[in-house]
Design an enzyme around this catalytic site. Structure first.
Site, PDB file in Angstrom:
ATOM      1  N   LEU A  18      14.969  -6.579  75.539  1.00 19.79           N
ATOM      2  CA  LEU A  18      14.652  -7.248  76.784  1.00 19.79           C
ATOM      3  C   LEU A  18      14.825  -8.759  76.615  1.00 19.79           C
ATOM      4  O   LEU A  18      14.977  -9.474  77.580  1.00 19.79           O
ATOM      5  CB  LEU A  18      13.204  -6.892  77.176  1.00 19.79           C
ATOM      6  CG  LEU A  18      12.457  -7.763  78.176  1.00 19.79           C
ATOM      7  CD1 LEU A  18      13.087  -7.645  79.550  1.00 19.79           C
ATOM      8  CD2 LEU A  18      10.998  -7.343  78.240  1.00 19.79           C
ATOM      9  N   ALA A 168       6.443  -9.290  72.791  1.00 23.93           N
ATOM     10  CA  ALA A 168       7.291  -9.953  71.790  1.00 23.93           C
ATOM     11  C   ALA A 168       8.668 -10.271  72.367  1.00 23.93           C
ATOM     12  O   ALA A 168       9.214 -11.361  72.152  1.00 23.93           O
ATOM     13  CB  ALA A 168       7.419  -9.083  70.540  1.00 23.93           C
ATOM     14  N   ASP A 169       9.242  -9.332  73.096  1.00 24.57           N
ATOM     15  CA  ASP A 169      10.548  -9.561  73.713  1.00 24.57           C
ATOM     16  C   ASP A 169      10.502 -10.710  74.704  1.00 24.57           C
ATOM     17  O   ASP A 169      11.424 -11.544  74.760  1.00 24.57           O
ATOM     18  CB  ASP A 169      11.017  -8.297  74.420  1.00 24.57           C
ATOM     19  CG  ASP A 169      11.712  -7.334  73.489  1.00 24.57           C
ATOM     20  OD1 ASP A 169      12.912  -7.506  73.255  1.00 24.57           O
ATOM     21  OD2 ASP A 169      11.056  -6.404  72.992  1.00 24.57           O
ATOM     22  N   SER A 170       9.452 -10.763  75.510  1.00 24.91           N
ATOM     23  CA  SER A 170       9.362 -11.795  76.538  1.00 24.91           C
ATOM     24  C   SER A 170       9.207 -13.175  75.920  1.00 24.91           C
ATOM     25  O   SER A 170       9.862 -14.138  76.345  1.00 24.91           O
ATOM     26  CB  SER A 170       8.192 -11.495  77.482  1.00 24.91           C
ATOM     27  OG  SER A 170       8.402 -10.272  78.161  1.00 24.91           O
ATOM     28  N   GLY A 173      12.545 -14.080  74.518  1.00 19.94           N
ATOM     29  CA  GLY A 173      13.525 -14.429  75.541  1.00 19.94           C
ATOM     30  C   GLY A 173      13.347 -15.837  76.063  1.00 19.94           C
ATOM     31  O   GLY A 173      14.320 -16.580  76.261  1.00 19.94           O
TER      32      GLY A 173
END
Length: 399
Positions: A18, A168-170, A173
């Site tokens: 993501l 974690a992805d956010s 990003g």
């Protein structure tokens, strides 16, 4: 409406779930021309994540807004060649394949640099491009576990707790969008030379968790789970109101802590020697929670909110998505906005991530169907033959 400050910048989004897509969404929100690459047959796996309405994926509408989409099979030589041709026109390329994958397909940094020396290549992976874990499968859940987040989250006598969303992805990003802009700024100062950004899922959330490694290094202390409490101050918790709602109270500032205790009818506690330090207040969390929680439990959420606001104390309701979209402040400040969509008519989604006074971003369009812009990009912009593209379509190399 004015275009965003990144108008004229071209970004290739060759990533999925993501962190990479969010990085590119942010760049696109501020005017970059983002070209989304997805598999010509399977499509991007983000299309299958989350809820759908009548077969229309809702998360895709937001995460792929402001992106044109092209179906390319990058593992095929013809697809790899088309990516190189697109990369020659781009400023940034974001990818999150397992380290070594682009190199195996003949579209690694060496080939990309050959066609475009000014390209900024943002490489997102679980553990980075180097090191013992580089070739492990990497997902946000693993980063949330290894960063210390799960270890510190949950009740003291309960299990380590993972977030219910892509934390974690956010974080990664958002960090990657910043890293891309830093690299572009460096390009402006070093004669137009691009560079590689090596971004792992693990490092940004590890930093967000806080100075645990420093505390351990200097004191030998391993921080533990405290539920909703804090080791830095108290009272700090969630408390249930008489009408079954929940509110969160924070007393990070000493003056706020004093206001809260006066509000709940216990000003005598303020005179205790230990009350003058947030760290020492945290050691008396049981007492403070009883005093604050008991007062809140006798009142409705609206009564609690009104009393805290009048006292200048810090409180917030615990919101669900329903509460968020109904909140007057969220609405008044356009934190969520309605955007026209060809499939849904209109869809409510998060606005651009920050406001800028002179060069604001905007949502120009929502996430598009698979391959919606293939002909526009490959035929009209790159000058590919329509017959060649048609032949590649029959072989499922483009879509």
């Amino acid at each position: 409406m004015r275009d965003g400050p990144l108008t004229g910048l071209r970004v290739i989004d060759a990533s999925t779930i993501l962190a990479g897509p969010l990085c590119c969404q942010i760049l696109g929100d501020f005017g970059a021309d983002v070209i989304k690459i997805e598999h010509p047959v399977a499509g991007d796996s983000m299309r299958g994540h989350g809820h759908a309405k009548d077969g229309v994926p809702l998360w895709w509408k937001e995460i792929s807004r402001n992106k044109r989409t092209v179906g390319l099979k990058l593992s095929a030589p013809e697809g790899a060649d088309l990516l190189l041709r697109l990369a020659a026109t781009a400023d940034v390329l974001v990818e999150n394949f397992r380290p070594g994958t682009l190199e195996r397909w003949g579209i690694g940094p060496e080939q990309l640099r050959e066609v475009n020396p000014g390209l900024v290549l943002v490489r997102i992976s679980g553990f980075g491009q180097q090191g013992p874990y580089a070739h492990r499968p990497g997902f946000g859940t693993l980063a949330e576990a290894m960063s210390g987040f799960a270890h510190l989250t949950g009740e003291p006598d309960g299990p380590p707790t993972l977030p219910a969303f892509g934390l974690a992805d956010s974080i990664c990003g958002i960090a990657a969008s910043s890293a891309a802009m830093v690299a572009l700024w460096a390009r402006e100062r070093n004669g137009g030379k691009g560079q590689i950004v090596d971004m792992s899922l693990l490092e940004p959330i590890m930093m967000a968790v806080g100075p645990g490694p420093t505390v351990y290094d200097q004191l030998g202390v391993v921080q533990q789970r405290h539920g909703n409490r804090s080791t830095n101050n108290a009272p700090r918790n969630t408390y249930r109101t008489s009408d079954g709602a929940w509110v969160a109270v924070s007393t990070s500032a000493q003056t706020i802590a004093e206001r809260v205790l006066r509000l709940v009818g216990h000003p005598e506690v303020i005179d205790e020697p230990w009350f003058a330090s947030g760290r020492e207040r945290a050691q008396h969390a049981d007492l403070l929670d009883d005093l604050v929680g008991g007062w809140i439990a006798e009142r409705t959420r609206d009564e609690v909110m009104r009393a805290f606001e009048e006292a200048g104390a810090a409180v917030a309701p615990v919101y669900s998505a329903r509460d968020i979209v109904a909140d007057e402040h969220v609405r008044a400040t356009d934190m969520v906005v309605k955007v026209p969509d060809p499939d849904l008519g209109e869809v409510l989604m998060h606005n651009v991530l920050w406001r800028m006074s002179d060069t604001p971003g905007r949502i120009r369009f929502t996430g598009r169907p698979p391959g919606a812009d293939t002909d526009d990009l490959l035929i009209d912009e790159l000058g590919c033959s329509p017959d060649d593209i048609a032949e590649l379509r029959t072989r499922e190399i483009v879509a």
